[in-house]
Design a protein around this motif. Structure first.
Motif, mmCIF file in Angstrom:
data_model
loop_
_atom_site.group_PDB
_atom_site.id
_atom_site.type_symbol
_atom_site.label_atom_id
_atom_site.label_comp_id
_atom_site.label_asym_id
_atom_site.label_seq_id
_atom_site.Cartn_x
_atom_site.Cartn_y
_atom_site.Cartn_z
ATOM 1 N N UNK A 100 -75.659 27.751 44.857
ATOM 2 C CA UNK A 100 -75.002 28.166 43.610
ATOM 3 C C UNK A 100 -73.563 28.608 43.875
ATOM 4 N N UNK A 101 -73.349 29.334 44.981
ATOM 5 C CA UNK A 101 -72.003 29.797 45.326
ATOM 6 C C UNK A 101 -71.074 28.616 45.626
ATOM 7 N N UNK A 102 -71.582 27.635 46.342
ATOM 8 C CA UNK A 102 -70.767 26.453 46.661
ATOM 9 C C UNK A 102 -70.456 25.667 45.385
ATOM 10 N N UNK A 103 -71.447 25.523 44.508
ATOM 11 C CA UNK A 103 -71.205 24.814 43.247
ATOM 12 C C UNK A 103 -70.131 25.516 42.429
ATOM 13 N N UNK A 104 -70.184 26.842 42.369
ATOM 14 C CA UNK A 104 -69.155 27.589 41.631
ATOM 15 C C UNK A 104 -67.793 27.392 42.285
ATOM 16 N N UNK A 105 -67.742 27.449 43.612
ATOM 17 C CA UNK A 105 -66.477 27.301 44.333
ATOM 18 C C UNK A 105 -65.874 25.917 44.120
ATOM 19 N N UNK A 106 -66.725 24.911 43.979
ATOM 20 C CA UNK A 106 -66.239 23.539 43.775
ATOM 21 C C UNK A 106 -65.991 23.233 42.300
ATOM 22 N N UNK A 107 -66.256 24.212 41.440
ATOM 23 C CA UNK A 107 -66.002 24.012 40.018
ATOM 24 C C UNK A 107 -67.087 23.234 39.312
#
Length: 95
Positions: free
Chosen positions: A22-29
């Motif tokens: 979830x954190x990576x998805x948020x970071x990648x927009x």
């Protein structure tokens, strides 16, 4: 950092792996919480409530509560529709 990750994941009721994804998805927009919120609220603005049990079959205090809830829901829907209209016209200063 490992302990913080574990605690944060536990607070959200998910695994550490799910938290990291979830954190990576948020970071990648790919998962913008604001966009998701607006999508949910847009769908909710068009949601029709079913009547369920007719008011006349309810005790007076329950019928009165149901009516107040319906009025509150209608006001919220009107407020959100006005917000969306304002936002669409470019006047909504918040995003």
């Amino acid at each position: 950092m490992e302990k913080e990750l574990e605690l944060a994941a536990r607070r959200q009721g998910i695994t550490k792996s799910q938290f990291i994804i979830a954190a990576v998805e948020r970071a990648l927009g790919r998962k913008d919480p604001t966009t998701l919120y607006h999508q949910v609220m847009e769908k909710a603005a068009h949601y029709e409530m079913s009547s369920g049990t007719p008011d006349e079959d309810l005790p007076p205090h329950k019928a009165a509560l149901r009516q107040r809830l319906r009025e509150s829901y209608a006001r919220q829907q009107e407020d959100y529709a006005a917000y969306l209209a304002e936002r669409a016209s470019g006047q909504g200063g918040r995003d």
